[in-house]
Write a protein that holds these residues in place. Sequence first.
Motif, PDB file in Angstrom:
ATOM      1  N   ARG A 104      80.939  73.900   9.196  1.00 49.55           N
ATOM      2  CA  ARG A 104      80.155  72.689   8.943  1.00 49.55           C
ATOM      3  C   ARG A 104      79.313  72.249  10.136  1.00 49.55           C
ATOM      4  O   ARG A 104      78.356  71.489   9.964  1.00 49.55           O
ATOM      5  CB  ARG A 104      81.084  71.538   8.544  1.00 49.55           C
ATOM      6  CG  ARG A 104      81.825  71.741   7.236  1.00 49.55           C
ATOM      7  CD  ARG A 104      82.833  70.624   7.021  1.00 49.55           C
ATOM      8  NE  ARG A 104      83.615  70.765   5.814  1.00 49.55           N
ATOM      9  CZ  ARG A 104      83.302  70.229   4.641  1.00 49.55           C
ATOM     10  NH1 ARG A 104      82.207  69.504   4.532  1.00 49.55           N
ATOM     11  NH2 ARG A 104      84.081  70.393   3.591  1.00 49.55           N
ATOM     12  N   HIS A 161      72.607  77.748   8.058  1.00 50.51           N
ATOM     13  CA  HIS A 161      73.166  76.407   8.194  1.00 50.51           C
ATOM     14  C   HIS A 161      72.806  75.858   9.563  1.00 50.51           C
ATOM     15  O   HIS A 161      72.863  76.572  10.573  1.00 50.51           O
ATOM     16  CB  HIS A 161      74.689  76.438   8.050  1.00 50.51           C
ATOM     17  CG  HIS A 161      75.336  75.091   8.208  1.00 50.51           C
ATOM     18  ND1 HIS A 161      75.720  74.585   9.440  1.00 50.51           N
ATOM     19  CD2 HIS A 161      75.650  74.131   7.288  1.00 50.51           C
ATOM     20  CE1 HIS A 161      76.240  73.384   9.263  1.00 50.51           C
ATOM     21  NE2 HIS A 161      76.214  73.085   7.976  1.00 50.51           N
ATOM     22  N   GLN A 198      72.285  65.577  10.622  1.00 55.76           N
ATOM     23  CA  GLN A 198      72.060  65.823   9.201  1.00 55.76           C
ATOM     24  C   GLN A 198      72.273  67.307   8.901  1.00 55.76           C
ATOM     25  O   GLN A 198      71.595  68.163   9.476  1.00 55.76           O
ATOM     26  CB  GLN A 198      70.641  65.404   8.794  1.00 55.76           C
ATOM     27  CG  GLN A 198      70.364  65.588   7.315  1.00 55.76           C
ATOM     28  CD  GLN A 198      69.021  65.002   6.892  1.00 55.76           C
ATOM     29  OE1 GLN A 198      68.907  64.421   5.814  1.00 55.76           O
ATOM     30  NE2 GLN A 198      68.008  65.138   7.730  1.00 55.76           N
ATOM     31  N   GLN A 218      70.202  72.530   0.928  1.00 57.66           N
ATOM     32  CA  GLN A 218      70.925  71.287   1.230  1.00 57.66           C
ATOM     33  C   GLN A 218      70.170  70.523   2.305  1.00 57.66           C
ATOM     34  O   GLN A 218      69.779  71.081   3.333  1.00 57.66           O
ATOM     35  CB  GLN A 218      72.339  71.552   1.732  1.00 57.66           C
ATOM     36  CG  GLN A 218      73.058  70.261   2.152  1.00 57.66           C
ATOM     37  CD  GLN A 218      74.437  70.496   2.734  1.00 57.66           C
ATOM     38  OE1 GLN A 218      74.824  71.640   3.001  1.00 57.66           O
ATOM     39  NE2 GLN A 218      75.189  69.423   2.949  1.00 57.66           N
ATOM     40  N   GLY A 238      71.122  66.856   3.998  1.00 53.94           N
ATOM     41  CA  GLY A 238      72.002  65.699   3.982  1.00 53.94           C
ATOM     42  C   GLY A 238      72.983  65.785   2.837  1.00 53.94           C
ATOM     43  O   GLY A 238      73.676  66.785   2.659  1.00 53.94           O
ATOM     44  N   GLY A 239      73.039  64.735   2.014  1.00 52.01           N
ATOM     45  CA  GLY A 239      73.968  64.679   0.889  1.00 52.01           C
ATOM     46  C   GLY A 239      73.376  65.125  -0.424  1.00 52.01           C
ATOM     47  O   GLY A 239      73.958  64.863  -1.482  1.00 52.01           O
ATOM     48  N   SER A 258      74.230  65.351  -5.920  1.00 53.94           N
ATOM     49  CA  SER A 258      74.906  64.884  -4.707  1.00 53.94           C
ATOM     50  C   SER A 258      75.992  65.886  -4.309  1.00 53.94           C
ATOM     51  O   SER A 258      76.662  66.473  -5.163  1.00 53.94           O
ATOM     52  CB  SER A 258      75.541  63.513  -4.950  1.00 53.94           C
ATOM     53  OG  SER A 258      74.557  62.536  -5.211  1.00 53.94           O
ATOM     54  N   GLY A 259      76.190  66.061  -3.001  1.00 53.40           N
ATOM     55  CA  GLY A 259      77.227  66.957  -2.516  1.00 53.40           C
ATOM     56  C   GLY A 259      77.189  67.065  -1.003  1.00 53.40           C
ATOM     57  O   GLY A 259      76.155  66.794  -0.390  1.00 53.40           O
ATOM     58  N   ASP A 260      78.323  67.448  -0.412  1.00 51.63           N
ATOM     59  CA  ASP A 260      78.375  67.566   1.044  1.00 51.63           C
ATOM     60  C   ASP A 260      78.287  69.012   1.521  1.00 51.63           C
ATOM     61  O   ASP A 260      78.283  69.285   2.710  1.00 51.63           O
ATOM     62  CB  ASP A 260      79.637  66.907   1.612  1.00 51.63           C
ATOM     63  CG  ASP A 260      80.914  67.572   1.136  1.00 51.63           C
ATOM     64  OD1 ASP A 260      80.830  68.499   0.294  1.00 51.63           O
ATOM     65  OD2 ASP A 260      81.996  67.180   1.598  1.00 51.63           O
ATOM     66  N   HIS A 261      78.242  69.984   0.567  1.00 53.48           N
ATOM     67  CA  HIS A 261      78.011  71.376   0.929  1.00 53.48           C
ATOM     68  C   HIS A 261      77.585  72.137  -0.319  1.00 53.48           C
ATOM     69  O   HIS A 261      77.800  71.690  -1.448  1.00 53.48           O
ATOM     70  CB  HIS A 261      79.260  72.016   1.547  1.00 53.48           C
ATOM     71  CG  HIS A 261      80.413  72.132   0.599  1.00 53.48           C
ATOM     72  ND1 HIS A 261      81.338  71.117   0.419  1.00 53.48           N
ATOM     73  CD2 HIS A 261      80.805  73.138  -0.235  1.00 53.48           C
ATOM     74  CE1 HIS A 261      82.238  71.501  -0.466  1.00 53.48           C
ATOM     75  NE2 HIS A 261      81.942  72.709  -0.879  1.00 53.48           N
ATOM     76  N   TYR A 285      86.407  75.171   2.943  1.00 55.29           N
ATOM     77  CA  TYR A 285      86.213  73.717   2.947  1.00 55.29           C
ATOM     78  C   TYR A 285      87.509  72.949   2.664  1.00 55.29           C
ATOM     79  O   TYR A 285      87.484  71.741   2.455  1.00 55.29           O
ATOM     80  CB  TYR A 285      85.163  73.338   1.904  1.00 55.29           C
ATOM     81  CG  TYR A 285      83.818  73.982   2.146  1.00 55.29           C
ATOM     82  CD1 TYR A 285      82.990  73.545   3.166  1.00 55.29           C
ATOM     83  CD2 TYR A 285      83.380  75.053   1.357  1.00 55.29           C
ATOM     84  CE1 TYR A 285      81.752  74.138   3.400  1.00 55.29           C
ATOM     85  CE2 TYR A 285      82.143  75.652   1.584  1.00 55.29           C
ATOM     86  CZ  TYR A 285      81.344  75.183   2.604  1.00 55.29           C
ATOM     87  OH  TYR A 285      80.144  75.782   2.847  1.00 55.29           O
TER      88      TYR A 285
END
Length: 318
Positions: free
Chosen positions: A39, A62, A68, A85, A87-88, A103-106, A116
Amino acid sequence: MKQIWLSVCLLTGSLLFSNIAPAQSESGALLQQMSSASRSLNYEIAYISITKQGIESLRYRHAVIDNQPLGQLLHMDGPRREVLQRGGGISYFEPGLEPFTLSGDHIVDVLPSIVYADFNYLAKYYDFISVGQTRIADRPSEVFRIVARDGSRYSYVVWMDAETKLPLRVDLLDRDGETLEQYRVISFVVGEQVKNVMQGLLKANLPPLLSLPAAENIQLGWRTGWLPAGVNEVARNRRKLPNVDEPVESRLYSDGLFSFSVNVTPSGSSVSQQFYRQGRRTIQTEIRHGNEITIVGELPPSTAKRIADSISFKVSPP
């Protein structure tokens, strides 16, 4: 004599536990570093994904710029398919479909779900076993097995780069040790050059975020009597399907590593039981009390059947 034997047993057990517990804790800490590295680092990987359906070649970039997260997943073969991707927001670009953002964090499909995971939580229900060291993708790596203590789920073998802590290979195994899926890095780069390549994504014009309906507090007339240790309900719904008169009631469950759904609908079918498995996914169906129960998800068939057999029907569910 019995007292001496009991004392020896207790002492031996305490010695074994004292040796196993630190090893479990150390392996869990290293695996947590893998999650953090995936991450936080700026990196680019080329890898193959091997499943029962075939082999895919992919590239993933990545970077973290101004706190961000930025990501790009590109399918290297066939029509151009890309996931971005910023941000969110996770934006999907597929041939023949209107681009959209969720929406998502990855990016869900880029790295195996084990990467994860919350290893502090999983440590209550899984064993983290250090297997040793080897070389993968021309890099020194540490190898770990992740195995559910109750034997009700699949297991993982993870090869982690000794320097960067990034995952270089991940095998998903069934309970007989057969490989169901494999993620395998061919080459990778870590450093500022990846960050420079990803700068353009900060100003890219991405599709708008899709608004999803708010979750409702739905009361269902059934419940599961048995679930694997550590599994919790994360969502439920009642929905109509095309060409189906009666609504389908569903509960989604997860332990943070594997997920599955339990679906119930009235049925006039006389077929008592059916089962199908493709790779990691199992579909288990049975008819009971005029209801069709279907388990769909990342479970061994025997576990899916045990869950289906445990379902009870109530007029007034809690």
